[in-house]
Design an enzyme around this catalytic site. Structure first.
Site, PDB file in Angstrom:
ATOM      1  N   SER A 167       7.219  31.098  71.844  1.00 33.75           N
ATOM      2  CA  SER A 167       7.449  29.655  71.822  1.00 33.75           C
ATOM      3  C   SER A 167       7.971  29.176  73.179  1.00 33.75           C
ATOM      4  O   SER A 167       7.291  29.340  74.191  1.00 33.75           O
ATOM      5  CB  SER A 167       8.393  29.305  70.671  1.00 33.75           C
ATOM      6  OG  SER A 167       8.444  27.921  70.455  1.00 33.75           O
ATOM      7  N   TRP A 192       5.081  27.467  74.204  1.00 33.93           N
ATOM      8  CA  TRP A 192       5.280  26.021  74.248  1.00 33.93           C
ATOM      9  C   TRP A 192       5.791  25.653  75.631  1.00 33.93           C
ATOM     10  O   TRP A 192       6.757  26.249  76.124  1.00 33.93           O
ATOM     11  CB  TRP A 192       6.292  25.586  73.196  1.00 33.93           C
ATOM     12  CG  TRP A 192       6.456  24.096  73.028  1.00 33.93           C
ATOM     13  CD1 TRP A 192       5.888  23.316  72.051  1.00 33.93           C
ATOM     14  CD2 TRP A 192       7.242  23.206  73.830  1.00 33.93           C
ATOM     15  NE1 TRP A 192       6.273  22.004  72.197  1.00 33.93           N
ATOM     16  CE2 TRP A 192       7.112  21.907  73.289  1.00 33.93           C
ATOM     17  CE3 TRP A 192       8.054  23.371  74.960  1.00 33.93           C
ATOM     18  CZ2 TRP A 192       7.740  20.788  73.836  1.00 33.93           C
ATOM     19  CZ3 TRP A 192       8.676  22.264  75.516  1.00 33.93           C
ATOM     20  CH2 TRP A 192       8.524  20.994  74.949  1.00 33.93           C
ATOM     21  N   ASP A 213      -0.993  27.146  64.056  1.00 32.50           N
ATOM     22  CA  ASP A 213       0.233  26.706  64.719  1.00 32.50           C
ATOM     23  C   ASP A 213       0.292  25.175  64.752  1.00 32.50           C
ATOM     24  O   ASP A 213      -0.568  24.529  65.349  1.00 32.50           O
ATOM     25  CB  ASP A 213       0.274  27.263  66.141  1.00 32.50           C
ATOM     26  CG  ASP A 213       1.627  27.129  66.802  1.00 32.50           C
ATOM     27  OD1 ASP A 213       2.419  26.265  66.384  1.00 32.50           O
ATOM     28  OD2 ASP A 213       1.888  27.888  67.760  1.00 32.50           O
ATOM     29  N   HIS A 245       2.966  29.456  63.995  1.00 36.78           N
ATOM     30  CA  HIS A 245       3.787  29.501  65.197  1.00 36.78           C
ATOM     31  C   HIS A 245       4.773  30.668  65.166  1.00 36.78           C
ATOM     32  O   HIS A 245       5.119  31.233  66.209  1.00 36.78           O
ATOM     33  CB  HIS A 245       4.550  28.173  65.333  1.00 36.78           C
ATOM     34  CG  HIS A 245       5.345  28.064  66.587  1.00 36.78           C
ATOM     35  ND1 HIS A 245       4.764  27.938  67.833  1.00 36.78           N
ATOM     36  CD2 HIS A 245       6.698  28.058  66.800  1.00 36.78           C
ATOM     37  CE1 HIS A 245       5.712  27.846  68.757  1.00 36.78           C
ATOM     38  NE2 HIS A 245       6.886  27.928  68.160  1.00 36.78           N
TER      39      HIS A 245
END
Length: 297
Positions: A167, A192, A213, A245
């Site tokens: 992430s 991310w 996700d 995710h």
């Protein structure tokens, strides 16, 4: 004279036969010796599909805790390392958690990767709210701790280093690779990051996304990350099927298989693992899609 000629001819034949035998012996000596001469960083026996999918690899693993008080630039963590020192030094990998998470969310990578022949550092971040750029800095600080201050620094080759993260830790993985191009491998896991473009990266990068996700959807995170990497770079994109995710937070055979192969191939320059990356794996089962460049540089 005839006797002298015969003796000379016999000598030449004997010498020629000896040369052939010597050549055959050099060819037929156990492959591990020849391989070791070609690549001194190979660790462990020849890999198989089952060996890289197994929960544990060839090496027994020990671990050491690093407190936040003794850490500089990151929040401490746990070092997992091969117990034996017989094979010399190992490459090392720092692993960062995602937003609001701590190292326990990434703990399974420690023994899984270390048992395959790496020193692995799963870290806590300074705060659980740290953003990707900060997590990237902390990954690099953790690698510096491993190679300069840790109790296992003598087991590590400081030129064979990689980074992984989930992430925002995955976004941090990209940031770390940007800031330190000498890294040998980067693996962002359902990463991310507000920055979608990474043409400056020079580190071989395996981007892992998940088809389900909804926090870092692949079409706005992992896919743009991958597509923005230089076409000349060793790069790959693995999209997990039926995944979310948070899939990287629990033990996953597909993630482990390709992470091990990527780290072995680029941190250790171990071409025995090329077979699992090239030709590109077919979609099916746990793989929704696999892209990449083959053969690797």
């Amino acid at each position: 004279m005839k006797h002298a000629l015969s003796k000379s001819r016999a000598t030449r034949l004997a010498l020629g036969a000896a040369a052939v035998v010597a050549g055959l012996c050099a060819t037929l000596l156990p492959g591990e010796h020849a391989d070791a001469a070609e690549n001194p960083y190979e660790r462990g026996p020849d890999p198989t599909e089952s060996s890289i999918e197994a929960p544990r690899g060839y090496y027994e693993v020990s671990q050491a805790r690093v407190s936040s008080a003794s850490a500089r630039g990151f929040g401490g963590g746990t070092i997992y390392y091969p117990t034996s020192t017989e094979d010399g030094t190992f490459g090392a990998v720092a692993v960062a958690p995602g937003y609001t998470a701590d190292q326990t969310s990434m703990a399974w990578y420690g023994p899984r990767l270390a048992s395959q022949g790496f020193v692995v550092f799963t870290i806590d971040t300074n705060t659980r709210l740290d953003q990707p750029a900060s997590r990237g800095d902390q990954l690099l600080a953790a690698l510096d701790h491993l190679t300069e201050r840790s109790t296992v620094r003598d087991r590590i080759d400081s030129e064979r280093l990689g980074v992984m993260g989930h992430s925002m830790g995955g976004g941090g993985t990209l940031e770390a690779a940007k800031d330190r191009p000498a890294l040998q491998a980067a693996i962002p896991l359902t990463g991310w990051n507000l920055d979608k473009s990474w043409p400056e990266l020079r580190t071989p990068t395996l981007v892992v996304g998940a088809d389900g996700d909804t926090i870092a959807p692949v079409n706005s995170h992992s896919e743009p990350f991958y597509e923005s990497l230089p076409a000349s770079l060793d790069r790959a994109y693995l999209e997990l099927r039926g995944a979310t995710h948070f899939t990287p937070n629990t033990s996953n055979t597909t993630i482990a298989k390709y992470s091990i192969s990527w780290l072995k191939r680029f941190v250790d320059n171990d071409t025995r693992y090329e077979q699992f990356l090239c030709p590109l794996p077919d979609a099916g089962g746990a793989i929704a899609e696999f892209r990449g460049n083959c053969p690797h540089n």
